[in-house]
Every structure is written in structure tokens, then in C-alpha cells.
Design a protein around this motif. Structure first.
Motif, PDB file in Angstrom:
ATOM      1  N   UNK A 184      19.905 -28.040 -17.933  1.00  0.00           N
ATOM      2  CA  UNK A 184      20.245 -26.684 -17.515  1.00  0.00           C
ATOM      3  C   UNK A 184      21.641 -26.628 -16.912  1.00  0.00           C
ATOM      4  N   UNK A 185      22.017 -27.652 -16.160  1.00  0.00           N
ATOM      5  CA  UNK A 185      23.343 -27.693 -15.559  1.00  0.00           C
ATOM      6  C   UNK A 185      24.429 -27.830 -16.622  1.00  0.00           C
ATOM      7  N   UNK A 186      24.175 -28.661 -17.633  1.00  0.00           N
ATOM      8  CA  UNK A 186      25.154 -28.828 -18.720  1.00  0.00           C
ATOM      9  C   UNK A 186      25.329 -27.519 -19.482  1.00  0.00           C
ATOM     10  N   UNK A 187      24.217 -26.835 -19.767  1.00  0.00           N
ATOM     11  CA  UNK A 187      24.312 -25.549 -20.466  1.00  0.00           C
ATOM     12  C   UNK A 187      25.101 -24.538 -19.635  1.00  0.00           C
ATOM     13  N   UNK A 188      24.894 -24.543 -18.313  1.00  0.00           N
ATOM     14  CA  UNK A 188      25.647 -23.649 -17.436  1.00  0.00           C
ATOM     15  C   UNK A 188      27.124 -23.995 -17.461  1.00  0.00           C
ATOM     16  N   UNK A 189      27.432 -25.296 -17.488  1.00  0.00           N
ATOM     17  CA  UNK A 189      28.830 -25.727 -17.556  1.00  0.00           C
ATOM     18  C   UNK A 189      29.477 -25.291 -18.866  1.00  0.00           C
ATOM     19  N   UNK A 190      28.736 -25.420 -19.966  1.00  0.00           N
ATOM     20  CA  UNK A 190      29.259 -24.975 -21.264  1.00  0.00           C
ATOM     21  C   UNK A 190      29.497 -23.466 -21.263  1.00  0.00           C
ATOM     22  N   UNK A 191      28.596 -22.718 -20.624  1.00  0.00           N
ATOM     23  CA  UNK A 191      28.774 -21.266 -20.571  1.00  0.00           C
ATOM     24  C   UNK A 191      30.049 -20.912 -19.817  1.00  0.00           C
ATOM     25  N   UNK A 192      30.332 -21.618 -18.721  1.00  0.00           N
ATOM     26  CA  UNK A 192      31.560 -21.355 -17.961  1.00  0.00           C
ATOM     27  C   UNK A 192      32.796 -21.687 -18.801  1.00  0.00           C
ATOM     28  N   UNK A 193      32.745 -22.791 -19.563  1.00  0.00           N
ATOM     29  CA  UNK A 193      33.884 -23.156 -20.409  1.00  0.00           C
ATOM     30  C   UNK A 193      34.090 -22.142 -21.540  1.00  0.00           C
ATOM     31  N   UNK A 194      32.973 -21.660 -22.127  1.00  0.00           N
ATOM     32  CA  UNK A 194      33.083 -20.686 -23.206  1.00  0.00           C
ATOM     33  C   UNK A 194      33.718 -19.390 -22.714  1.00  0.00           C
ATOM     34  N   UNK A 195      33.324 -18.942 -21.537  1.00  0.00           N
ATOM     35  CA  UNK A 195      33.909 -17.724 -20.982  1.00  0.00           C
ATOM     36  C   UNK A 195      35.370 -17.942 -20.597  1.00  0.00           C
ATOM     37  N   UNK A 199      39.444 -16.221 -21.596  1.00  0.00           N
ATOM     38  CA  UNK A 199      40.271 -15.725 -20.501  1.00  0.00           C
ATOM     39  C   UNK A 199      39.497 -15.122 -19.355  1.00  0.00           C
ATOM     40  N   UNK A 200      38.195 -15.348 -19.327  1.00  0.00           N
ATOM     41  CA  UNK A 200      37.355 -14.806 -18.258  1.00  0.00           C
ATOM     42  C   UNK A 200      37.060 -15.932 -17.276  1.00  0.00           C
ATOM     43  N   UNK A 201      37.485 -15.778 -16.030  1.00  0.00           N
ATOM     44  CA  UNK A 201      37.228 -16.793 -15.021  1.00  0.00           C
ATOM     45  C   UNK A 201      35.844 -16.540 -14.432  1.00  0.00           C
ATOM     46  N   UNK A 202      34.866 -17.251 -15.004  1.00  0.00           N
ATOM     47  CA  UNK A 202      33.469 -17.005 -14.612  1.00  0.00           C
ATOM     48  C   UNK A 202      32.908 -18.094 -13.727  1.00  0.00           C
ATOM     49  N   UNK A 203      33.714 -19.098 -13.408  1.00  0.00           N
ATOM     50  CA  UNK A 203      33.181 -20.220 -12.652  1.00  0.00           C
ATOM     51  C   UNK A 203      32.666 -19.786 -11.285  1.00  0.00           C
ATOM     52  N   UNK A 204      33.473 -19.010 -10.565  1.00  0.00           N
ATOM     53  CA  UNK A 204      33.050 -18.559  -9.245  1.00  0.00           C
ATOM     54  C   UNK A 204      31.856 -17.629  -9.328  1.00  0.00           C
TER      55      UNK A 204
END
Length: 446
Positions: A184-195, A199-204
Motif C-alpha cells: 500500500x505504501x509503494x502504491x501511494x508513492x507511485x501515485x505521488x510520483x504520477x501526479x 506538475x501537481x505537487x501532491x506529496x504534502x
């Protein structure tokens, strides 16, 4: 004055009547109850210890009674209906599954908040009590593991997917649940990289919404580190929890899931046995690969999704392993499944035996009485099919007491399948096809 008191009494009576009616009704939705309860529970946790506990206690009691009435409606099969699917009678279990899911979710949240309030009250009342850090780790590990099991059980009931039933059976031990959290953490990390690629800063934004996931990582990471160091308490707790959770799971699943759950348990036991045997043979070869993977994970893909301190600690533990240590670790990993599946299979066998006794009893009642009350027939048929009865035997039983039920085509003689020969149980024939009826009519005319 008396009129005012009488009006207040009537209002209290009306309020009590509405509350009693609401408690007796089945759950209609999870979120309308769960979200306000979570909000109110958080408010109670922010208040002084005894005040929060006293305020939340009546709500917990009311939800306890509502859950008890929901269980009563589930046991009495009020939410299971008999439908006709292309000429074949079958059960519609959607309402039953949803009621089980809503009851499980609401009861789980109420128990979790109540335990948190009780623990907070005890520690606030007796500040001299000091809980060792190791004990807090064990308690946190147990809470996270049970919460994860309930989450997967809820999802399996809500969406009725075989893979979710399998995950519920698997995530009853610490390492397996840790792997699920890692994925689940890896999928969340991939989602942040995809966004970020768009050009969308979604990490925060994502991190603020999923802080609980990183906290779960920290707790599971600490407990997993104890597991890698082969801490006897963590390993013993894993064995006991796996047995208890699988016992709870197999005892509470509906009868129409019994075959699927039984297949998953058999598959888990086979995989655990094969994995345990393979590691004894290939321990020396696997050890170097495991150590290399752990070392690379601390600076590779996993490092961007998991707390680095967790990976560093586990990598250092694995780097000191020898072949005998890896074999002992795999045995410790497999043992909870071995014990848990043994207990769960015993419960499945007992429940299957009970289901057969109930379904056979309904058929035997036809033979003993020689007749059946037509008004009771739909309820009896629903109960018979719910407990795994055969439609073919049901039709034969009704024909034996004079009901005009047409024979299935082709009825007999027919060649028994290998499964029917092994189990001794007749399978229901497939529904008649229109072309079969036309061919049979043409044969009759000729």
C-alpha cells in the motif's frame, strides 16, 4: 405545573420509543453512524478522562444493543431472500452481507474508541503506572493487526470478492500484514510520483491524508524487527493471534462462503508446508539473496515509501543471519498459519456438519410427516438452500409427498461425475435449455 411535567414525560416517552425503534431496525448505512461516532469519540478523547468515558458509554451501550438486534436478524435469515434466476431458485444474500459489514464496522469502531477511553482513564487515574516500551509495542502490534483483520473482513463482506476473502485469511500474522502495508505504501508513492509528473505537487496533500499509514508502518516496523530477532513473545503472540482470528473468521462467516473459505485455508496450508520445506533445502542459497534485497531496499524503491529507520534496522538484523537463523525464522513465520489453519479447518468441518444436519433434518421432516404446510414452504426452502441443501434432493422430497414437480431433463439414468462418486453427494443438474425441449418434443412426435 402538572401539565408541563406531563408534556415532558410524553416527550421522554416518545424519544425513548423512537430510540428503541431505531435500535431494533437493521443497519442501513455505515457512514451515517461511523463518522459521527468517530467525531464524538475524538471529542471524548479530548475531554478529561472520566468525563469522556462517561459521555461515550451510553452511545457504546446503545450501539451494542443495535448490533445484537442486527445479529438476531442475520441469524433468523430475515435478510436473505429466495429469487428465481433463469428458472433456477437461488439465494439473494446482498442485504445479509451488507448487514454483517455494517454491524462489524460499527461494532469495531465502538470497541476501539471504548478501549482507548478506558486505557486513557486508567492511566490518568493512576499516573504512577508505567508501561514498559516493549509492552506498548506488543499492545500496539496487537491493535494494528486486529484492526487490519477487521478492515479486510469488512471489505470482503462489502464487496463479496474472493481475493478479499483470501486476504482476510492471510493477514492474520505480523509479517503478512506488514507486506500488505508495504505494498500500500509503494502504491501511494507511485501515485505521488504520477501526479508530480503532471506538475501537481501532491506529496504534502497525500501525506497529510495518510499520516495514519506511516504510523502503522512505524508500529509494524518495530514489531517486525522483534520478529526478525526471533523475540519469543512476538512469535508466540503471532501464533495465538493467528489461531484466534482464524477461529473468529471461520466461526462467523456466512454458510454460503464456507466452500470458498475452505479452499483458501487448504491453499494456505499447502503453501505454508511447501515454503517451509523449500527453505530447509535452499536456505543457503536464499540467505544471500535475502540479505542483498534487504540492503538494497534501504536505499531503493522501498526507501521512498517506508520510513528509512525501519528498513535500516531490519536490514542490519538480516545481515547477521546464518542459514540456521533463516530456517528458524521461516519456521516462526509458517507456524502461526499451521496452528491457525488447523484450528480453522476444525471449525469449518464442525459448521459443515451442522449445516448438513439442518438441511437433512428439513428433508427428513417431509418424510416423517408425509406432508408440508404450504405457507411454511418458502421459508423452509430458503433455510434449506442457505445451509447448503441440494435443489435436486429438494425436488425429490417434494415429489415424494405428492407435489407435482416436473423432472429435470435429462434426469436419469445419467453417468455420475468423479466428484459425485468421491463425495457421495449429487450435484444439481444444469437448467434445461430451450433447444433441449424442442429436440425432446420432436423426438416424441416422431
Amino acid at each position: 405545573m402538572e401539565k408541563s411535567a406531563h408534556k415532558n414525560t410524553e416527550r421522554l416517552h416518545a424519544l425513548w420509543t423512537r430510540l428503541a425503534a431505531w435500535v431494533k431496525r437493521p443497519y442501513t448505512n455505515l457512514y451515517r453512524i461511523a463518522l459521527p461516532m468517530l467525531f464524538f469519540g475524538g471529542l471524548c478523547l479530548a475531554l478529561p478522562p472520566w468525563v469522556g468515558l462517561v459521555l461515550f458509554a451510553p452511545l457504546a451501550v446503545v450501539l451494542g444493543f443495535k448490533t445484537a438486534f442486527a445479529i438476531k436478524s442475520i441469524v433468523s435469515l430475515d435478510l436473505v431472500s429466495l429469487i428465481d434466476d433463469a428458472g433456477v431458485p437461488c439465494l439473494d444474500t446482498r442485504k445479509d452481507r451488507l448487514q454483517r459489514a455494517w454491524a462489524l464496522g460499527c461494532a469495531g469502531i465502538a470497541v476501539a474508541v471504548s478501549l482507548a477511553l478506558v486505557l486513557r482513564t486508567v492511566l490518568g487515574t493512576f499516573p504512577q503506572i508505567e508501561i514498559p516500551e516493549a509492552v506498548l509495542t506488543y499492545i500496539s502490534f496487537t491493535a494494528v493487526l486486529i484492526s487490519g483483520f477487521i478492515l479486510f473482513y469488512f471489505l470482503a463482506l462489502r464487496f463479496d470478492k474472493s481475493v478479499l476473502r483470501g486476504l482476510t485469511s492471510i493477514t492474520v500474522t505480523l509479517p503478512a500484514f506488514f507486506i500488505v502495508v508495504v505494498v500500500a505504501s509503494i502504491l501511494l508513492s507511485w501515485a505521488m510520483r504520477a501526479l508530480a509528473a503532471f506538475g501537481i505537487s501532491a506529496e504534502g496533500m497525500l501525506q497529510d491524508g495518510f499520516d495514519w499509514l506511516y504510523e502503522v508502518q512505524r508500529i509494524l516496523g518495530m514489531a517486525t524487527d522483534y520478529f526478525l530477532k526471533q523475540d519469543s513473545i512476538i512469535i508466540a503472540a503471532s501464533i495465538v493471534l493467528a489461531a484466534l482470528l482464524l477461529l473468529l473468521y471461520t466461526y462467523s462467516v456466512p454458510y454460503y462462503w464456507m466452500r470458498s473459505v475452505s479452499r483458501w485455508l487448504k491453499g494456505i496450508s499447502l503453501v505454508a508446508a511447501a515454503f517451509g520445506a523449500a527453505v530447509i533445502v535452499f536456505a543457503g542459497v536464499w540467505l544471500a539473496d535475502v540479505q542483498q534485497f534487504a540492503a538494497e531496499s534501504a536505499s531503493g524503491q522501498l526507501a521512498s515509501a517506508i520510513d528509512s529507520s525501519v528498513l535500516d534496522s531490519q536490514a542490519s538484523s538480516l545481515s547477521q543471519y546464518k542459514s540456521d537463523d533463516l530456517i528458524a525464522l521461516i519456521k516462526a513465520f509458517v507456524l502461526p498459519y499451521t496452528v491457525g489453519v488447523f484450528v480453522a479447518n476444525a471449525v469449518v468441518a464442525l459448521r459443515k456438519g451442522k449445516a448438513k444436519t439442518v438441511s437433512d433434518g428439513i428433508i427428513d421432516r417431509f418424510a416423517a410427516d408425509g406432508s408440508v404446510d404450504e405457507d411454511e414452504l418458502p421459508a423452509l426452502k430458503k433455510r434449506y438452500l442457505y445451509y447448503g441443501g441440494s435443489q435436486t434432493l429438494w425436488d425429490i422430497a417434494l415429489r415424494s409427498i405428492g407435489h407435482d414437480i416436473p423432472l429435470p431433463y435429462p434426469f436419469a439414468p445419467r453417468k455420475l461425475s468423479i466428484k459425485e462418486r468421491i463425495t457421495g453427494e449429487l450435484e444439481d443438474p444444469p437448467p434445461a435449455h430451450p433447444h433441449d425441449d424442442e429436440a425432446k418434443a420432436a423426438e416424441t412426435r416422431s
